[in-house]
Design an enzyme around this catalytic site. Structure first.
Site, PDB file in Angstrom:
ATOM      1  N   ASP A   9       0.810  -1.219   0.000  1.00  0.00           N
ATOM      2  CA  ASP A   9       0.000   0.000   0.000  1.00  0.00           C
ATOM      3  C   ASP A   9       0.843   1.270   0.000  1.00  0.00           C
ATOM      4  OD1 ASP A   9      -2.267  -1.696   0.209  1.00  0.00           O
ATOM      5  OD2 ASP A   9      -1.930  -1.828   2.364  1.00  0.00           O
ATOM      6  N   HIS A  54      -4.872  -2.054  -5.806  1.00  0.00           N
ATOM      7  CA  HIS A  54      -4.123  -0.900  -6.314  1.00  0.00           C
ATOM      8  C   HIS A  54      -5.119   0.196  -6.670  1.00  0.00           C
ATOM      9  CE1 HIS A  54      -0.414  -3.430  -7.631  1.00  0.00           C
ATOM     10  NE2 HIS A  54      -0.793  -3.662  -6.404  1.00  0.00           N
TER      11      HIS A  54
HETATM   12  P1  GTP Z   1      -0.815  -2.795  -2.739  1.00  0.00           P
HETATM   13  O1  GTP Z   1      -0.466  -3.714  -3.841  1.00  0.00           O
HETATM   14  O2  GTP Z   1      -2.015  -3.265  -1.961  1.00  0.00           O
HETATM   15  O3  GTP Z   1       0.332  -2.538  -1.856  1.00  0.00           O
HETATM   16  O4  GTP Z   1      -1.321  -1.357  -3.355  1.00  0.00           O
HETATM   17  P2  GTP Z   1      -0.717   0.075  -3.691  1.00  0.00           P
HETATM   18  O5  GTP Z   1       0.722   0.128  -3.340  1.00  0.00           O
HETATM   19  O6  GTP Z   1      -1.054   0.413  -5.115  1.00  0.00           O
HETATM   20  O7  GTP Z   1      -1.454   1.085  -2.739  1.00  0.00           O
HETATM   21  P3  GTP Z   1      -3.008   1.295  -2.420  1.00  0.00           P
HETATM   22  O8  GTP Z   1      -3.660   1.774  -3.679  1.00  0.00           O
HETATM   23  O9  GTP Z   1      -3.585   0.132  -1.736  1.00  0.00           O
HETATM   24  O10 GTP Z   1      -2.941   2.448  -1.324  1.00  0.00           O
HETATM   25  C1  GTP Z   1      -2.390   3.676  -1.559  1.00  0.00           C
HETATM   26  C2  GTP Z   1      -3.439   4.762  -1.269  1.00  0.00           C
HETATM   27  O11 GTP Z   1      -2.777   6.021  -1.224  1.00  0.00           O
HETATM   28  C3  GTP Z   1      -4.494   4.915  -2.344  1.00  0.00           C
HETATM   29  O12 GTP Z   1      -5.686   5.326  -1.760  1.00  0.00           O
HETATM   30  C4  GTP Z   1      -3.908   6.010  -3.246  1.00  0.00           C
HETATM   31  O13 GTP Z   1      -4.890   6.712  -3.986  1.00  0.00           O
HETATM   32  C5  GTP Z   1      -3.250   6.889  -2.238  1.00  0.00           C
HETATM   33  N1  GTP Z   1      -2.056   7.632  -2.688  1.00  0.00           N
HETATM   34  C6  GTP Z   1      -1.016   7.184  -3.421  1.00  0.00           C
HETATM   35  N2  GTP Z   1      -0.053   8.137  -3.512  1.00  0.00           N
HETATM   36  C7  GTP Z   1      -0.501   9.198  -2.821  1.00  0.00           C
HETATM   37  C8  GTP Z   1       0.042  10.495  -2.506  1.00  0.00           C
HETATM   38  O14 GTP Z   1       1.146  10.844  -2.874  1.00  0.00           O
HETATM   39  N3  GTP Z   1      -0.728  11.325  -1.732  1.00  0.00           N
HETATM   40  C9  GTP Z   1      -1.966  10.962  -1.265  1.00  0.00           C
HETATM   41  N4  GTP Z   1      -2.632  11.833  -0.515  1.00  0.00           N
HETATM   42  N5  GTP Z   1      -2.500   9.739  -1.531  1.00  0.00           N
HETATM   43  C10 GTP Z   1      -1.786   8.884  -2.299  1.00  0.00           C
HETATM   44 MG    MG Z   2      -3.099  -1.798  -1.658  1.00  0.00          MG
END
Ligand code: GTP
Ligand code: MG
Length: 334
Positions: free
Chosen positions: A13, A45
């Site tokens: 995440d 994701h």
């Molecule tokens: P996994 O494979 O489960 O690890 O997923 P992931 O690494 O793609 O991450 P995931 O989407 O589960 O969680 C990341 C969260 O943070 C999401 O809700 C994104 O929209 C959010 N996000 C990502 N980058 C940023 C950022 O720079 N700022 C903010 N405010 N939110 C972010």
């Molecule tokens: Mg995730």
């Protein structure tokens, strides 16, 4: 030709979906392919693009780039229902391809995991069936994509196509899932996922060799979060995490994520395990609110600059991307 691998540096995440969506929309002026590697539908994701939010468990995070091709590698586990729903939601029919040998999760796998006290109570598994499917794979009795009629329109030799695309000068992004310290070999075993998910394993999942890699992008969040059980150094109470604005909830399970400050030693170890060539730091806007939505290097605050310099010093790897919001375009590229 460029081959990027995107991998989580901590416990998942970190925003791999976000960084993949940024790379997909900016790093190619020609042909683009994104290939999902990693475990399976236990991932969630998030892609935020042009005001729409997509939460994806199987489809790669580059789908919104028109004319791009999306792939799911032979080493990944899919769930037909989830995949077909996501293909419909993203309008990907005709440009999403699955390897003939991609493993398929059935209800039986999910039920076996849900019935396991060990997985539920000790490990804190998502019980999506990926681990049980992996067991059957090892025992050579798992059915794979070519055994299912409804998947026939999507089948291909993913390795052959990705290698040809690279030969033709395309940009290929390999999108990992879970993260370094959830690796069943290198993570905090037994509180891990069911596969190795470090950079070399991701390449193997999609059938590419290490000599083709251009950049290994390790994604760290500006603080650490973890779902499920297992050690988390300097873990904050939920109240403290909430006070700092670091409270998060799982994409797949909705569970609150545990949170802790950035761990430099763990980051260094992640860079070693993956052979990192670049670092992406996400949620910079959460830790440094003045940087919300920033896209220009002039907008990096002195505190944020000090933090990123410390990350570079302690890991020996260049910080190349700062993510300043959830949208695909909210990135400062250094
Ligand atoms: P996994 O494979 O489960 O690890 O997923 P992931 O690494 O793609 O991450 P995931 O989407 O589960 O969680 C990341 C969260 O943070 C999401 O809700 C994104 O929209 C959010 N996000 C990502 N980058 C940023 C950022 O720079 N700022 C903010 N405010 N939110 C972010
Ligand atoms: Mg995730």
């Amino acid at each position: 030709m460029s081959l990027y691998i995107v991998i989580g540096g901590f416990y998942g995440d970190e925003g791999k979906g976000k960084i993949t969506s940024y790379l997909a929309t900016t790093s190619s002026d020609g042909k683009l392919a994104v290939a999902r590697a990693g475990v399976g539908t236990n991932a969630g994701h998030t892609v935020v693009h042009e005001g729409e939010t997509y939460r994806l468990r199987s489809v790669p995070s580059g789908f919104m780039v028109s004319d791009s091709k999306m792939y799911i590698g032979a080493g990944v586990y899919i769930n037909s229902q989830i995949l077909l729903d996501e293909i419909e939601k993203t309008g990907l029919a005709g440009r999403l391809f699955i390897d003939h040998h991609t493993g398929v999760i059935t209800k039986d796998h999910i039920e076996r995991e849900k019935a396991s006290k060990h997985l539920n109570e000790k490990i804190g598994s998502t019980c999506s069936g990926s681990g049980a499917a992996g067991v059957d794979r090892v025992l050579r009795k798992l059915k794979v994509a070519k055994d299912y009629e409804e998947l026939a329109p999507y089948l291909t030799d993913v390795s052959a196509e990705l290698n040809t695309l690279l030969d033709e000068g395309a940009t290929v992004i390999v999108e990992g899932s879970q993260a370094t310290f959830l690796s069943v070999y290198h993570g905090s075993y037994p509180f891990t996922t069911s596969k190795d998910v470090c950079a070399s394993a991701l390449l193997s999942d999609v059938g590419l060799g290490p000599s083709r890699v251009t950049e290994v992008v390790v994604v760290f969040k500006a603080f650490v979060t973890r779902v499920g059980e297992g050690h988390l150094k300097d873990e904050l109470s939920f109240e403290e995490a909430k006070n700092r604005g670091w409270d998060e909830y799982g994409t797949v399970t909705g569970r609150p994520r545990r949170a802790a400050p950035f761990d430099f030693d763990l980051a260094k170890k992640a860079c070693q395990l993956n052979g990192a060539t670049q670092i992406a730091l996400t949620k910079m806007d959460i830790v440094f609110p003045e940087m919300t939505g920033a896209t220009n290097v002039d907008q990096i605050t002195p505190e944020a600059r000090e933090f990123l310099q410390q990350v570079e010093q302690r890991t020996g790897v260049q910080v190349k991307y700062l993510s300043t919001g959830p949208s695909s375009g909210e990135v400062i590229e250094l």
